[in-house]
Design a protein around this motif. Structure first.
Motif, short mmCIF file in Angstrom:
data_model
loop_
_atom_site.label_atom_id
_atom_site.label_comp_id
_atom_site.label_asym_id
_atom_site.label_seq_id
_atom_site.Cartn_x
_atom_site.Cartn_y
_atom_site.Cartn_z
N GLN A 191 0.85 -1.18 0.00
CA GLN A 191 0.00 0.00 0.00
C GLN A 191 0.88 1.24 0.00
O GLN A 191 1.71 1.43 0.88
CB GLN A 191 -0.89 0.01 1.23
N VAL A 192 0.71 2.08 -1.01
CA VAL A 192 1.50 3.30 -1.12
C VAL A 192 1.01 4.32 -0.10
O VAL A 192 -0.17 4.61 -0.01
CB VAL A 192 1.37 3.89 -2.53
N GLN A 193 1.93 4.82 0.70
CA GLN A 193 1.57 5.82 1.70
C GLN A 193 2.65 6.87 1.80
O GLN A 193 3.84 6.56 1.78
CB GLN A 193 1.35 5.16 3.07
N LEU A 194 2.21 8.12 1.90
CA LEU A 194 3.10 9.26 2.09
C LEU A 194 2.63 10.02 3.32
O LEU A 194 1.45 10.37 3.41
CB LEU A 194 3.06 10.18 0.87
N VAL A 195 3.53 10.29 4.23
CA VAL A 195 3.17 10.99 5.46
C VAL A 195 4.09 12.19 5.63
O VAL A 195 5.31 12.03 5.81
CB VAL A 195 3.27 10.07 6.69
N GLU A 196 3.49 13.39 5.57
CA GLU A 196 4.27 14.62 5.75
C GLU A 196 4.34 14.99 7.23
O GLU A 196 3.44 14.68 8.01
CB GLU A 196 3.63 15.79 4.99
N SER A 197 5.41 15.67 7.58
CA SER A 197 5.56 16.21 8.93
C SER A 197 6.50 17.41 8.86
O SER A 197 7.12 17.66 7.82
CB SER A 197 6.13 15.15 9.87
N GLY A 198 6.57 18.15 9.96
CA GLY A 198 7.50 19.27 10.02
C GLY A 198 6.88 20.63 9.88
O GLY A 198 7.56 21.65 10.02
N GLY A 199 5.58 20.68 9.59
CA GLY A 199 4.93 21.98 9.48
C GLY A 199 4.75 22.63 10.84
O GLY A 199 5.04 22.02 11.88
N GLY A 200 4.30 23.87 10.82
CA GLY A 200 4.07 24.57 12.09
C GLY A 200 4.00 26.05 11.88
O GLY A 200 3.89 26.54 10.75
N LEU A 201 4.08 26.78 12.99
CA LEU A 201 4.05 28.24 12.98
C LEU A 201 5.47 28.77 13.07
O LEU A 201 6.24 28.35 13.96
CB LEU A 201 3.22 28.74 14.16
N VAL A 202 5.83 29.66 12.18
CA VAL A 202 7.17 30.23 12.17
C VAL A 202 7.08 31.72 11.85
O VAL A 202 6.16 32.15 11.14
CB VAL A 202 8.07 29.50 11.14
N GLN A 203 8.00 32.48 12.38
CA GLN A 203 8.01 33.92 12.11
C GLN A 203 8.58 34.21 10.73
O GLN A 203 9.38 33.41 10.21
CB GLN A 203 8.83 34.64 13.18
N PRO A 204 8.21 35.33 10.14
CA PRO A 204 8.81 35.71 8.86
C PRO A 204 10.33 35.73 8.96
O PRO A 204 10.90 36.20 9.96
CB PRO A 204 8.25 37.11 8.62
N GLY A 205 10.98 35.19 7.93
CA GLY A 205 12.43 35.08 7.92
C GLY A 205 12.94 33.78 8.50
O GLY A 205 14.15 33.49 8.39
N GLY A 206 12.07 33.02 9.12
CA GLY A 206 12.48 31.76 9.74
C GLY A 206 12.57 30.61 8.74
O GLY A 206 12.37 30.79 7.53
N SER A 207 12.86 29.43 9.27
CA SER A 207 13.05 28.24 8.44
C SER A 207 12.25 27.07 8.98
O SER A 207 11.98 26.99 10.19
CB SER A 207 14.53 27.85 8.40
N LEU A 208 11.91 26.18 8.08
CA LEU A 208 11.29 24.90 8.44
C LEU A 208 11.82 23.84 7.48
O LEU A 208 12.17 24.15 6.33
CB LEU A 208 9.76 24.97 8.30
N ARG A 209 11.86 22.61 7.95
CA ARG A 209 12.16 21.49 7.07
C ARG A 209 10.99 20.51 7.12
O ARG A 209 10.69 19.95 8.18
CB ARG A 209 13.46 20.78 7.46
N LEU A 210 10.35 20.35 5.99
CA LEU A 210 9.27 19.38 5.88
C LEU A 210 9.84 18.02 5.48
O LEU A 210 10.79 17.94 4.70
CB LEU A 210 8.25 19.83 4.84
N SER A 211 9.23 16.98 6.02
CA SER A 211 9.62 15.61 5.67
C SER A 211 8.44 14.89 5.05
O SER A 211 7.28 15.16 5.39
CB SER A 211 10.08 14.85 6.92
N CYS A 212 8.75 13.96 4.18
CA CYS A 212 7.72 13.13 3.53
C CYS A 212 8.22 11.69 3.59
O CYS A 212 9.10 11.31 2.81
CB CYS A 212 7.51 13.58 2.10
N ALA A 213 7.68 10.93 4.52
CA ALA A 213 8.09 9.54 4.70
C ALA A 213 7.23 8.64 3.82
O ALA A 213 6.00 8.69 3.90
CB ALA A 213 7.96 9.14 6.16
N ALA A 214 7.88 7.83 3.02
CA ALA A 214 7.17 6.94 2.10
C ALA A 214 7.20 5.51 2.63
O ALA A 214 8.19 5.08 3.22
CB ALA A 214 7.81 6.99 0.72
N SER A 215 6.13 4.79 2.39
CA SER A 215 6.07 3.37 2.75
C SER A 215 5.27 2.64 1.68
O SER A 215 4.43 3.21 1.00
CB SER A 215 5.45 3.17 4.13
N GLY A 216 5.59 1.36 1.55
CA GLY A 216 4.88 0.54 0.57
C GLY A 216 5.49 0.55 -0.82
O GLY A 216 5.01 -0.14 -1.72
#
Length: 129
Positions: free
Chosen positions: A1-26
């Motif tokens: 079964q193909v599955q993609l699960v994102e994580s890493g989002g959130g609230l950040v101030q302008p000028g800040g950084s985030l790293r999103l992840s996408c874990a795949a399975s199947g």
């Protein structure tokens, strides 16, 4: 079964950084093109950053929205894709989705046309002071 699960989002101030992840399975992510797409409130979902499969050279493509600030990458050993987002702006506020394409297309086409076969559930990114 193909599955993609994102994580890493959130609230950040302008000028800040985030790293999103996408874990795949199947399935083996290495064999697929990967795209990150965003959907801002009241707007249609649009392509942001795409990368071709490793066998196609791992070519990257960025739309104007993230060019110069975002970096898409993959870790085949972890079967995970990433979107590093720097210098975030309020207009980057959106739900971010990862998606995969098994087809041999250009990354430009994948991003521009949403030519993907499977989607994750999305992760919210909010840029606000």
């Amino acid at each position: 079964q193909v599955q993609l699960v994102e994580s890493g989002g959130g609230l950040v101030q302008p000028g800040g950084s985030l790293r999103l992840s996408c874990a795949a399975s199947g399935f083996t992510l290495d064999n697929y093109g990967i795209g990150w797409f965003r959907q801002a409130p009241g707007k249609e979902r649009e392509g942001d950053s795409c990368i071709s499969s490793s066998s196609s050279g791992g070519t990257t493509y960025y739309t104007d929205s993230g060019k110069g600030r975002f970096t898409i990458s993959r870790d085949n050993a972890k079967n995970t894709a990433y979107l590093q987002m720097n210098s975030l702006k309020p207009e980057d506020t959106a739900v971010y989705y990862c998606a995969v394409s098994p087809w041999v297309t250009t990354v430009q086409y994948m991003c521009a046309q949403g030519a993907v076969a499977n989607w994750g559930q999305g992760t919210q990114v909010t840029v606000s002071s």
